[in-house]
Design an enzyme around this catalytic site. Structure first.
Site, mmCIF file in Angstrom:
data_model
loop_
_atom_site.group_PDB
_atom_site.id
_atom_site.type_symbol
_atom_site.label_atom_id
_atom_site.label_comp_id
_atom_site.label_asym_id
_atom_site.label_seq_id
_atom_site.Cartn_x
_atom_site.Cartn_y
_atom_site.Cartn_z
ATOM 1 N N TYR A 155 -44.871 -28.849 -74.198
ATOM 2 C CA TYR A 155 -44.206 -27.745 -73.492
ATOM 3 C C TYR A 155 -44.521 -26.389 -74.142
ATOM 4 O O TYR A 155 -45.143 -25.508 -73.526
ATOM 5 C CB TYR A 155 -42.701 -28.057 -73.492
ATOM 6 C CG TYR A 155 -41.774 -26.947 -73.085
ATOM 7 C CD1 TYR A 155 -42.016 -26.185 -71.946
ATOM 8 C CD2 TYR A 155 -40.620 -26.679 -73.830
ATOM 9 C CE1 TYR A 155 -41.137 -25.185 -71.562
ATOM 10 C CE2 TYR A 155 -39.739 -25.691 -73.453
ATOM 11 C CZ TYR A 155 -40.000 -24.932 -72.333
ATOM 12 O OH TYR A 155 -39.127 -23.941 -71.969
ATOM 13 N N TYR A 192 -34.061 -34.824 -88.207
ATOM 14 C CA TYR A 192 -35.019 -33.922 -87.559
ATOM 15 C C TYR A 192 -35.053 -32.562 -88.285
ATOM 16 O O TYR A 192 -36.110 -32.090 -88.709
ATOM 17 C CB TYR A 192 -34.638 -33.747 -86.082
ATOM 18 C CG TYR A 192 -35.334 -32.601 -85.403
ATOM 19 C CD1 TYR A 192 -36.719 -32.564 -85.286
ATOM 20 C CD2 TYR A 192 -34.607 -31.530 -84.870
ATOM 21 C CE1 TYR A 192 -37.366 -31.504 -84.658
ATOM 22 C CE2 TYR A 192 -35.238 -30.474 -84.238
ATOM 23 C CZ TYR A 192 -36.613 -30.464 -84.139
ATOM 24 O OH TYR A 192 -37.243 -29.404 -83.539
HETATM 25 N N1 LIG Z 1 -38.102 -27.250 -77.210
HETATM 26 C C1 LIG Z 1 -37.239 -26.638 -78.036
HETATM 27 O O1 LIG Z 1 -36.201 -26.137 -77.621
HETATM 28 C C2 LIG Z 1 -37.548 -26.550 -79.515
HETATM 29 C C3 LIG Z 1 -36.619 -25.896 -80.342
HETATM 30 C C4 LIG Z 1 -36.902 -25.789 -81.705
HETATM 31 C C5 LIG Z 1 -38.103 -26.297 -82.208
HETATM 32 N N2 LIG Z 1 -38.970 -26.945 -81.393
HETATM 33 C C6 LIG Z 1 -40.223 -27.460 -81.968
HETATM 34 O O2 LIG Z 1 -41.295 -26.964 -81.195
HETATM 35 C C7 LIG Z 1 -42.357 -27.909 -81.179
HETATM 36 C C8 LIG Z 1 -42.781 -28.161 -79.754
HETATM 37 O O3 LIG Z 1 -41.677 -28.644 -79.005
HETATM 38 P P1 LIG Z 1 -41.836 -29.024 -77.462
HETATM 39 O O4 LIG Z 1 -40.482 -28.913 -76.852
HETATM 40 O O5 LIG Z 1 -42.975 -28.299 -76.883
HETATM 41 O O6 LIG Z 1 -42.178 -30.594 -77.607
HETATM 42 P P2 LIG Z 1 -43.212 -31.481 -76.777
HETATM 43 O O7 LIG Z 1 -42.806 -32.902 -77.037
HETATM 44 O O8 LIG Z 1 -43.284 -31.028 -75.357
HETATM 45 O O9 LIG Z 1 -44.602 -31.178 -77.477
HETATM 46 C C9 LIG Z 1 -45.033 -31.803 -78.657
HETATM 47 C C10 LIG Z 1 -46.486 -32.175 -78.469
HETATM 48 O O10 LIG Z 1 -46.974 -32.759 -79.684
HETATM 49 C C11 LIG Z 1 -47.744 -33.909 -79.375
HETATM 50 N N3 LIG Z 1 -47.692 -34.799 -80.551
HETATM 51 C C12 LIG Z 1 -46.605 -35.382 -81.103
HETATM 52 N N4 LIG Z 1 -46.956 -36.109 -82.184
HETATM 53 C C13 LIG Z 1 -48.306 -35.972 -82.326
HETATM 54 C C14 LIG Z 1 -49.259 -36.472 -83.258
HETATM 55 N N5 LIG Z 1 -48.888 -37.271 -84.263
HETATM 56 N N6 LIG Z 1 -50.550 -36.100 -83.122
HETATM 57 C C15 LIG Z 1 -50.940 -35.287 -82.103
HETATM 58 N N7 LIG Z 1 -50.072 -34.790 -81.175
HETATM 59 C C16 LIG Z 1 -48.775 -35.134 -81.296
HETATM 60 C C17 LIG Z 1 -47.092 -34.487 -78.130
HETATM 61 O O11 LIG Z 1 -47.967 -35.315 -77.371
HETATM 62 C C18 LIG Z 1 -46.714 -33.214 -77.373
HETATM 63 O O12 LIG Z 1 -47.762 -32.787 -76.524
HETATM 64 C C19 LIG Z 1 -41.850 -29.135 -81.927
HETATM 65 O O13 LIG Z 1 -42.359 -29.083 -83.249
HETATM 66 C C20 LIG Z 1 -40.348 -28.961 -81.925
HETATM 67 O O14 LIG Z 1 -39.770 -29.578 -83.042
HETATM 68 C C21 LIG Z 1 -38.732 -27.079 -80.055
#
Ligand SMILES: NC(=O)c1ccc[n+]([C@@H]2O[C@H](COP(=O)([O-])OP(=O)(O)OC[C@H]3O[C@@H](n4cnc5c(N)ncnc54)[C@H](O)[C@@H]3O)[C@@H](O)[C@H]2O)c1
Length: 331
Positions: free
Chosen positions: A11, A141
């Site tokens: 995302y 987490y």
């Molecule tokens: N969405 C939120 O509100 C939010 C808030 C705070 C922090 N975050 C952080 O932002 C980042 C992105 O979040 P998001 O909501 O886009 O999540 P998401 O799950 O949509 O995206 C994560 C991506 O990482 C890939 N991935 C996971 N493990 C992997 C690996 N071992 N090797 C290669 N690719 C891998 C997944 O396939 C996915 O495309 C994360 O680190 C999350 O902790 C998100």
């Protein structure tokens, strides 16, 4: 700048890839598609479908693409799941994250931007929360993110790694091309919009918090603003080596309750949205709002799409264009 984006099919990563292209940079996506979607990667952007925790393969990818900086968005990021199965989170986010830092060192890549989270603070003592508040995560987490931040700080002091950690509050909204499509979905706004689209009532986890309407208050930040901060942070890592890590909150600086979100969503979709009230989720603090001065002062960043209306409207537009998420995209 050639930037490796781990999680670039996810995302936040996919919208960041769009922003990097728009700013004239050259992203390379490294993603195993475990929770992301290959269709979220724009045509023409190199897409390496592999696991970033594979240190040797990641080093090879950094060298082959002559990468200059890393934007590390990939992670396991479900709070409840992390409490049930901490091993997976420590192995992936911590051990895997250190593997990524080692790959970066081996390939001579010393510029790093990290997707961190408000979960590093746990239950804060002051609000809005400044970056120098105590870091006391209350779930695995948040703890894994805190540990990787700490590693980045020490890698900066010892090895000259220049890094920025961005502590997002609640990411929300969509770009025109990319939006939120998770399974399971744990985030409020997509779940509210799923209920609006006929998917059954959305659950409010507790309405007896010490807040004006009894529901928790959160700070929402548009994914377009997060993507903009990523570009700024990556560019900032090109400056003089600092003493360690720069950590900045990313939020709008304003708090909205769960019921505020519902009210704005109902207005935008033009009909009542069914809700059911469930018990509180363990570890949900009543209020989480970011102090946002540091991102402004250090990166020149402010939330330009900081209204709930802008976030919910763009998420709704993306959802109407993709009723089954990325499953709708036919190439
Ligand atoms: N969405 C939120 O509100 C939010 C808030 C705070 C922090 N975050 C952080 O932002 C980042 C992105 O979040 P998001 O909501 O886009 O999540 P998401 O799950 O949509 O995206 C994560 C991506 O990482 C890939 N991935 C996971 N493990 C992997 C690996 N071992 N090797 C290669 N690719 C891998 C997944 O396939 C996915 O495309 C994360 O680190 C999350 O902790 C998100």
């Amino acid at each position: 700048m050639r930037v490796l984006v781990t999680g670039g099919a996810g995302y936040i990563g996919s919208v960041s890839v769009e922003a990097l292209l728009a700013a004239g940079h050259q992203p390379v996506v490294l993603d195993d598609a475990s929770t992301g979607h290959p269709d979220a990667v724009p045509a023409g952007v190199p897409f390496l479908r592999q696991d970033y925790t594979d240190e040797r393969a990641t080093t090879a990818a950094l060298e082959a693409h002559r990468v200059e900086a890393i934007l590390h968005c990939a992670a396991r990021s479900l709070v409840g799941d992390s409490v049930q199965d901490p091993s997976r989170y420590f192995r992936q986010n911590v051990a895997g994250g250190i593997g990524l830092l080692e790959a970066a060192r081996a390939a001579g890549v010393l510029r790093f931007v990290f997707s961190s989270t408000a979960a590093v603070y746990g239950t804060p003592e002051v609000t809005p929360i400044p970056e120098d508040a105590a870091l006391r995560p209350i779930n695995p987490y948040g703890e894994t993110k805190r540990i990787l931040e700490s590693a980045l700080d020490w890698y900066g002091r010892a090895y000259g790694m220049r890094s920025v950690s961005l502590r997002y509050f609640n990411a929300a909204g969509a770009s025109q091309a990319n939006g939120e499509d998770h399974d399971p979905e744990t985030h409020l706004i997509p779940n509210v919009l799923a209920a609006a689209a006929g998917g059954g009532p959305v659950t409010l986890f507790g309405d007896d918090y010490p807040t004006p309407d009894g529901t928790p208050i959160r700070d929402f930040v548009h994914v377009l603003d997060i993507a903009d901060a990523h570009v700024r942070a990556l560019e900032a890592t090109g400056g003089e080596a600092g003493p360690g890590l720069l950590a900045c909150n990313l939020g709008s600086g304003s708090g909205f309750s769960v019921r505020d979100v519902l009210a704005v969503a109902e207005q935008l979709v033009g009909r009542p949205i069914p809700v059911e009230v469930g018990p509180r989720r363990p570890g949900d603090p009543p209020i989480l709002v970011a102090a946002v001065a540091r991102a402004r002062d250090a990166l020149g960043w402010t939330a330009r799409h900081g209204t709930l209306e802008a976030m919910i409207e763009s998420a709704w537009a993306w959802r109407r264009g993709h009723p089954r998420g990325y499953g709708d995209i036919i190439k």
